[in-house]
Design a protein around this motif. Structure first.
Motif, PDB file in Angstrom:
ATOM      1  N   ALA A 143      24.841 -13.501  37.176  1.00 32.63           N
ATOM      2  CA  ALA A 143      24.836 -14.559  36.165  1.00 32.63           C
ATOM      3  C   ALA A 143      23.566 -14.506  35.317  1.00 32.63           C
ATOM      4  CB  ALA A 143      24.966 -15.924  36.846  1.00 32.63           C
ATOM      5  N   LEU A 144      22.434 -14.181  35.934  1.00 36.50           N
ATOM      6  CA  LEU A 144      21.187 -14.064  35.181  1.00 36.50           C
ATOM      7  C   LEU A 144      21.325 -13.003  34.093  1.00 36.50           C
ATOM      8  CD1 LEU A 144      18.087 -14.826  35.016  1.00 36.50           C
ATOM      9  CD2 LEU A 144      17.713 -12.772  36.414  1.00 36.50           C
ATOM     10  N   VAL A 145      21.848 -11.843  34.463  1.00 37.54           N
ATOM     11  CA  VAL A 145      22.025 -10.754  33.496  1.00 37.54           C
ATOM     12  C   VAL A 145      23.044 -11.140  32.438  1.00 37.54           C
ATOM     13  CG1 VAL A 145      22.841  -8.379  33.217  1.00 37.54           C
ATOM     14  CG2 VAL A 145      21.320  -8.968  35.116  1.00 37.54           C
ATOM     15  N   ARG A 146      24.127 -11.781  32.848  1.00 36.86           N
ATOM     16  CA  ARG A 146      25.153 -12.188  31.885  1.00 36.86           C
ATOM     17  C   ARG A 146      24.569 -13.155  30.850  1.00 36.86           C
ATOM     18  NH1 ARG A 146      28.812 -13.494  35.356  1.00 36.86           N
ATOM     19  NH2 ARG A 146      28.497 -15.750  35.341  1.00 36.86           N
ATOM     20  N   GLY A 147      23.739 -14.105  31.302  1.00 34.80           N
ATOM     21  CA  GLY A 147      23.108 -15.027  30.370  1.00 34.80           C
ATOM     22  C   GLY A 147      22.171 -14.320  29.413  1.00 34.80           C
ATOM     23  N   MET A 148      21.397 -13.355  29.928  1.00 31.66           N
ATOM     24  CA  MET A 148      20.482 -12.616  29.070  1.00 31.66           C
ATOM     25  C   MET A 148      21.250 -11.781  28.053  1.00 31.66           C
ATOM     26  SD  MET A 148      17.350 -11.475  31.609  1.00 31.66           S
ATOM     27  CE  MET A 148      16.403 -10.886  30.202  1.00 31.66           C
ATOM     28  N   ARG A 149      22.320 -11.144  28.482  1.00 32.22           N
ATOM     29  CA  ARG A 149      23.114 -10.333  27.548  1.00 32.22           C
ATOM     30  C   ARG A 149      23.659 -11.195  26.412  1.00 32.22           C
ATOM     31  NH1 ARG A 149      26.261  -7.930  31.867  1.00 32.22           N
ATOM     32  NH2 ARG A 149      27.974  -9.127  30.981  1.00 32.22           N
ATOM     33  N   GLU A 150      24.092 -12.407  26.763  1.00 34.81           N
ATOM     34  CA  GLU A 150      24.670 -13.277  25.740  1.00 34.81           C
ATOM     35  C   GLU A 150      23.625 -13.713  24.716  1.00 34.81           C
ATOM     36  OE1 GLU A 150      26.918 -17.588  25.676  1.00 34.81           O
ATOM     37  OE2 GLU A 150      27.680 -16.008  27.010  1.00 34.81           O
ATOM     38  N   GLY A 151      22.382 -13.859  25.152  1.00 36.19           N
ATOM     39  CA  GLY A 151      21.350 -14.357  24.258  1.00 36.19           C
ATOM     40  C   GLY A 151      20.597 -13.293  23.492  1.00 36.19           C
ATOM     41  N   LEU A 152      20.799 -12.017  23.823  1.00 41.96           N
ATOM     42  CA  LEU A 152      20.070 -10.926  23.174  1.00 41.96           C
ATOM     43  C   LEU A 152      20.925 -10.246  22.113  1.00 41.96           C
ATOM     44  CD1 LEU A 152      18.358  -9.250  26.266  1.00 41.96           C
ATOM     45  CD2 LEU A 152      17.205 -10.510  24.435  1.00 41.96           C
ATOM     46  N   PRO A 153      20.294  -9.627  21.111  1.00 44.61           N
ATOM     47  CA  PRO A 153      21.061  -8.810  20.160  1.00 44.61           C
ATOM     48  C   PRO A 153      21.816  -7.710  20.897  1.00 44.61           C
ATOM     49  CG  PRO A 153      18.808  -9.163  19.368  1.00 44.61           C
ATOM     50  CD  PRO A 153      18.854  -9.679  20.784  1.00 44.61           C
ATOM     51  N   PRO A 154      22.978  -7.308  20.421  1.00 37.99           N
ATOM     52  CA  PRO A 154      23.815  -6.336  21.150  1.00 37.99           C
ATOM     53  C   PRO A 154      23.136  -5.010  21.443  1.00 37.99           C
ATOM     54  CG  PRO A 154      25.055  -7.382  19.362  1.00 37.99           C
ATOM     55  CD  PRO A 154      23.634  -7.800  19.188  1.00 37.99           C
ATOM     56  N   HIS A 155      22.190  -4.593  20.595  1.00 34.78           N
ATOM     57  CA  HIS A 155      21.575  -3.275  20.782  1.00 34.78           C
ATOM     58  C   HIS A 155      20.427  -3.298  21.782  1.00 34.78           C
ATOM     59  CE1 HIS A 155      18.822  -5.176  17.909  1.00 34.78           C
ATOM     60  NE2 HIS A 155      17.900  -4.323  18.341  1.00 34.78           N
ATOM     61  N   VAL A 156      20.015  -4.466  22.247  1.00 32.63           N
ATOM     62  CA  VAL A 156      18.857  -4.587  23.141  1.00 32.63           C
ATOM     63  C   VAL A 156      19.321  -4.543  24.591  1.00 32.63           C
ATOM     64  CG1 VAL A 156      16.938  -6.046  23.881  1.00 32.63           C
ATOM     65  CG2 VAL A 156      17.526  -5.885  21.447  1.00 32.63           C
ATOM     66  N   GLU A 157      18.764  -3.629  25.377  1.00 35.71           N
ATOM     67  CA  GLU A 157      19.135  -3.523  26.782  1.00 35.71           C
ATOM     68  C   GLU A 157      18.059  -4.147  27.674  1.00 35.71           C
ATOM     69  OE1 GLU A 157      21.545  -3.305  28.429  1.00 35.71           O
ATOM     70  OE2 GLU A 157      23.048  -2.288  27.238  1.00 35.71           O
ATOM     71  N   ILE A 158      18.449  -4.342  28.932  1.00 33.22           N
ATOM     72  CA  ILE A 158      17.616  -5.004  29.931  1.00 33.22           C
ATOM     73  C   ILE A 158      17.498  -4.077  31.138  1.00 33.22           C
ATOM     74  CG2 ILE A 158      17.305  -7.118  31.287  1.00 33.22           C
ATOM     75  CD1 ILE A 158      19.856  -8.131  29.606  1.00 33.22           C
ATOM     76  N   THR A 159      16.297  -3.938  31.666  1.00 38.54           N
ATOM     77  CA  THR A 159      16.117  -3.274  32.961  1.00 38.54           C
ATOM     78  C   THR A 159      15.084  -4.044  33.758  1.00 38.54           C
ATOM     79  OG1 THR A 159      14.448  -1.753  32.056  1.00 38.54           O
ATOM     80  CG2 THR A 159      16.722  -0.960  32.134  1.00 38.54           C
ATOM     81  N   GLY A 160      15.146  -3.887  35.070  1.00 37.17           N
ATOM     82  CA  GLY A 160      14.197  -4.568  35.953  1.00 37.17           C
ATOM     83  C   GLY A 160      14.782  -4.725  37.338  1.00 37.17           C
TER      84      GLY A 160
END
Length: 385
Positions: free
Chosen positions: A131-148
């Protein structure tokens, strides 16, 4: 990009002989045992040495520095960006039900203009990583990725800490946005576990809590497979993760599979339930997995190769390695082999830092959606030109 690394032990409080000059865009990555990070004096020493630096990191189940893996140490990696801007934000999670909202708020707090990538370090016990990742994906521009990744506490599962530019504390999430057209970021995430036994349907679950498989108590079925290992739960559950497949999963299709791996964070004997770091959706299917030593190490080198692809033939300057505590427990004295296999791919010029986690956050590869993983080696590579 200039990078310097130091390692400290319990008997060797952080001390920096020559204090660095005040720098802008200075990221200080701090990974260490829960015991060492619980001592606020360690953070105070780091803050004194880097008064203008952004200090983030977390507690671990083992620290990675170079090709070495250590326990009960504190690894401090100073990253001085020349052209890349940083933006920091933090959130607070008390209960896993808050995870989506916290992720969304964190993403929306980062300015979108010229944002390239987001690093995230989260509490490892009170969060629903999916859910944390899903929330971050929804709030970020589509081209921006997340790692950690999710912080850890060895195999104890008692308390995890996150350093969010302040004294490390539980229930925290720290995110760092990387900005500008001079930073190149690669990422890759692979496992290496072998499935066995029948696939079973999740017939009752709520969020991260799994109750029934094939309409039978999940914990009872799981214990039956574990045999003598069941007495050591939840820690021994790290040796036998579950492959989760769901028709609506967005984790990508690398290797022809739309599955992710889940490991246990806790059990409830009275309810017969198991709690995981990410969602266990009803209607999904799970299958037990077991370790294959050579495939685990091959998975690590495979993740390294994938992480190099977006760098466009440039050599990585910094490699952030986040591997799962379950892999460490399986590999035991061979654990450094998976880090060495990454070095064989990335070469000697990259500075390695990282930790063993309760969950890894990354797409499998470029083009896949970001997901929470367990039991993977996840690598983020950075190059600044």
């Amino acid at each position: 990009m200039q990078i310097f690394q130091r390692i400290f032990t319990a008997s060797n409080r952080p001390h920096f002989d020559a204090l660095p000059v005040h720098r802008q865009n200075q990221l200080i990555l701090v990974f260490g045992s829960t015991a060492l990070l619980s001592d606020s004096g360690h953070f105070d020493a780091i803050r004194s040495a880097f008064p203008g630096g952004l200090v983030v990191g977390c507690s671990t189940a083992g620290e990675i520095h170079g090709t070495e893996v250590s326990d009960d140490t504190l690894v401090v990696t100073e990253v001085n960006f020349e052209h890349t801007r940083l933006h920091f934000s933090q959130g607070h999670i008390v209960d896993s039900s808050q995870s989506f909202a916290v992720g969304l708020a964190l993403a929306e707090s980062l300015p979108a203009d010229e944002l390239v990538h987001v690093l995230v370090f989260s509490d490892g016990l009170h969060v629903n990583g999916t859910a944390l990742v899903r929330g971050m994906r929804e709030g970020l521009p589509p081209h921006v990725e997340i790692t950690g990744g999710l912080s850890a506490d060895g195999a104890r599962f008692q308390k995890t800490l996150v350093c969010a530019n302040d004294v490390p504390a539980p229930n925290q999430v720290a995110v760092v946005g990387l900005y500008g057209d001079r930073i190149k970021v690669g990422y890759g995430s692979l496992g290496g576990w072998d499935p066995f036994g029948p696939e079973r349907e999740i017939t009752r679950a709520q969020g991260t809590v799994l109750f029934d498989l094939d309409r039978k108590p999940a914990l009872e079925l799981y214990k039956r497979y574990l045999g003598e290992h069941a007495a050591g739960l939840p820690a021994t559950g790290l040796l036998f993760p579950l492959a989760l497949r769901h028709p609506e999963m967005v984790g990508g299709t690398h290797g022809g599979s739309s599955s992710v791996v889940r490991t246990i964070l806790g059990i409830d004997e009275e309810l017969g339930s198991m709690t995981f770091a990410g969602d266990m959706p009803e209607g999904g299917y799970v299958r037990l997995m077991k370790a294959n030593f050579e495939r685990l190490i091959d998975g690590a080198s495979g993740a390294a190769r994938i992480s190099m692809q977006p760098l466009q033939d440039q050599s990585a300057q910094l490699a952030l390695l986040i591997s799962c505590v379950g892999r460490k427990l399986v590999l035991k004295q061979r654990v450094e082999e998976e880090v060495e296999s990454v070095r064989d791919v990335l070469g000697d010029q990259a500075v390695f830092t990282g930790f063993y986690s309760y969950g890894e956050i990354s797409p499998h590869m470029a083009g896949d959606a970001c997901e929470l993983h367990n039991q993977t080696m996840t690598i983020t590579t950075l190059f600044e030109n």
